[in-house]
Design a protein around this motif. Structure first.
Motif, PDB file in Angstrom:
ATOM      1  N   ASP A   1      14.830 -27.105  99.979  1.00 25.51           N
ATOM      2  CA  ASP A   1      14.793 -27.595  98.598  1.00 25.51           C
ATOM      3  C   ASP A   1      16.161 -28.067  98.089  1.00 25.51           C
ATOM      4  OD1 ASP A   1      12.179 -26.994  98.754  1.00 25.51           O
ATOM      5  OD2 ASP A   1      12.253 -25.212  97.484  1.00 25.51           O
TER       6      ASP A   1
ATOM      7  N   SER B   1       6.568 -26.323 104.708  1.00 27.84           N
ATOM      8  CA  SER B   1       7.529 -25.588 103.888  1.00 27.84           C
ATOM      9  C   SER B   1       7.079 -24.142 103.756  1.00 27.84           C
ATOM     10  CB  SER B   1       7.647 -26.258 102.519  1.00 27.84           C
ATOM     11  OG  SER B   1       6.493 -26.017 101.770  1.00 27.84           O
TER      12      SER B   1
ATOM     13  N   MET C   1      16.224 -34.995  96.672  1.00 26.79           N
ATOM     14  CA  MET C   1      14.863 -35.471  96.993  1.00 26.79           C
ATOM     15  C   MET C   1      14.034 -35.681  95.712  1.00 26.79           C
ATOM     16  SD  MET C   1      13.051 -32.080  98.607  1.00 26.79           S
ATOM     17  CE  MET C   1      12.197 -30.891  97.542  1.00 26.79           C
TER      18      MET C   1
ATOM     19  N   HIS D   1       6.967 -31.762  93.619  1.00 24.86           N
ATOM     20  CA  HIS D   1       7.925 -31.242  94.602  1.00 24.86           C
ATOM     21  C   HIS D   1       7.621 -31.746  96.028  1.00 24.86           C
ATOM     22  CE1 HIS D   1      10.668 -28.133  96.206  1.00 24.86           C
ATOM     23  NE2 HIS D   1       9.772 -27.965  97.158  1.00 24.86           N
TER      24      HIS D   1
ATOM     25  N   HIS E   1       9.711 -33.830  98.900  1.00 24.61           N
ATOM     26  CA  HIS E   1       9.933 -33.590 100.332  1.00 24.61           C
ATOM     27  C   HIS E   1       9.667 -34.864 101.140  1.00 24.61           C
ATOM     28  CE1 HIS E   1      11.190 -29.479 100.685  1.00 24.61           C
ATOM     29  NE2 HIS E   1      10.166 -29.018  99.986  1.00 24.61           N
TER      30      HIS E   1
HETATM   31 ZN    ZN Z   1      10.127 -27.200  99.064  1.00 25.31          ZN
END
Ligand code: ZN
Ligand code: KG4
Length: 358
Positions: free
Chosen positions: A319, A148, A323, A120, A124
């Motif tokens: 989110d 984040s 991405m 994840h 980003h």
């Molecule tokens: Zn995130």
């Protein structure tokens, strides 16, 4: 390459279909379909994200989001024109991550396509590859500041797919601090944008808080962060106050945002000074949507004219699945073998960027 990307690590269910080609420094990215459902309102009542609630919602949301994404792209659900499926496997809430993994694996089987695991946080970082405003080349090495709800990290990107964490928070993440302070001020989850709005209004009025909050670790001679003390300082400040007037709340929001951003800027400056080889400075993750933060980094970069600054477009700061597709493209270009290897996909709540190498 056509990539179907799935993101379910926290409280956003997101699916996107991308067509990406070209060099990683200047990829051509077409978003053929993109859908997202936020559970923020649902979690708002609880003041945070509950893993099992998130899981239930992801399971419910994934099939309609996939159908809508494919429809936007003009693809049939039975055998869409897709080369690979990308899914977030960590970090995040494990019950939530598993829903995406299970869903992706089923699609991989049904369509006979490879499934690629995505970190994840790598998502980003590469959210900046899709930015309609800047069509310029992204030159490495890069330094990335990831801010984040769960992470505050300084990451050296020496090459595509190769990451080294050079600084991180020792306790709370900066987004978490924004959310917790917002809650203390009676603002709903996620609190970051609400604090930011209050602070911007106060700034525009020329408000100057008549108290100061700490800038934790600003003088520590390393690149680490700490946000829990700042949050506690706000708590004490509020406790000492007889009544929480709107004016006082605005002052707290302003001073909190000033303190939180000042530390980020200072550590980034130290990191840029220590790594003079850096050509691009990336700021990404939900908190990068903060306008004061963006202005502050634009000011900082004036001191480093040889470094170019990259932010994601605002809708890609928080989110999303685009991405995840971008990070999958980076992975397949950096490590083509991931396409020919049946990966054993496992949800890892604390997956680190350092371990995302093949
Ligand atoms: Zn995130
Ligand atoms: O990256 P993200 O969507 O999810 C995680 O991976 O955690 O980040 C969400 C975080 C939340 O803490 C939210 O309050 C914060 O990003 N955030 C902001 C702003 N927009 C979102 N914080 C400060 N200012 C904003 N404008």
């Amino acid at each position: 390459m056509k990539i179907l990307a799935i993101e379910t690590s926290c409280d956003e269910t997101a699916v996107a279909l991308l067509e990406i080609s070209g060099a990683l420094e200047t990829p051509e990215v077409k978003v053929l379909g993109n859908t997202l459902l936020s559970q923020a309102q649902l979690h708002e009542e609880f003041g945070g994200v509950y893993p099992n609630l998130a899981k239930r919602e992801h399971i419910k949301n994934l099939p309609p989001l996939l159908a809508e994404t494919l429809k936007q792209a003009g693809e049939t659900p039975e055998q869409p024109n897709v080369d690979l499926i990308a899914v977030t496997t960590g970090p995040g809430l494990e019950p939530a991550l598993w829903t995406g993994i299970t869903f992706a694996e089923k699609l991989g089987k049904d369509w006979g396509k490879p499934v690629v695991a995505v970190n994840h946080m790598e998502g980003h970082i590469w959210s900046v590859l899709y930015n309609q405003e800047t069509n310029s080349t992204l030159t490495l090495p890069a330094l990335a500041l990831l801010v984040s709800g769960g992470h505050t990290e300084l990451v050296m990107v020496n090459d595509f797919g190769h990451y080294e964490i050079i600084g991180r928070t020792l306790d709370d993440a900066v987004g978490e601090a924004f959310d917790k302070v917002a809650r203390m001020l009676g603002l709903t989850y996620p609190g970051g944008p609400k604090i930011s709005k209050l602070a911007e209004e106060a700034r525009a009025k020329g408000t100057t808080p008549n108290f100061t909050l700490p800038r934790p670790m600003i003088h520590s001679h390393d690149l680490n962060f700490s946000y829990s003390g700042l949050k506690t300082a706000v708590l004490y400040k509020l406790k000492a106050q007889e009544s929480l007037t709107e004016e006082f709340k605005s002052e707290v929001a302003l001073e909190f945002e000033n303190a939180a951003v000042e530390v980020l800027v200072k550590k980034a400056e130290q990191a840029l000074e220590a790594h003079s080889e850096v050509k691009t400075f990336i700021v990404a993750g939900g908190v990068s949507a903060n306008r004061y933060l963006k202005r502050s980094f634009e000011n900082l970069l004036e001191k480093f004219p040889e470094v170019s600054l990259r932010f994601p477009s605002p809708e890609l700061s928080t989110d999303n699945a685009i991405m995840i597709g971008l990070a999958a493209y980076v992975r397949t270009q950096a490590f083509p073998e991931v396409l020919n290897r049946a990966e054993n996909l496992i949800a890892k709540g604390n997956l680190s960027l350092d371990s995302s190498k093949v």
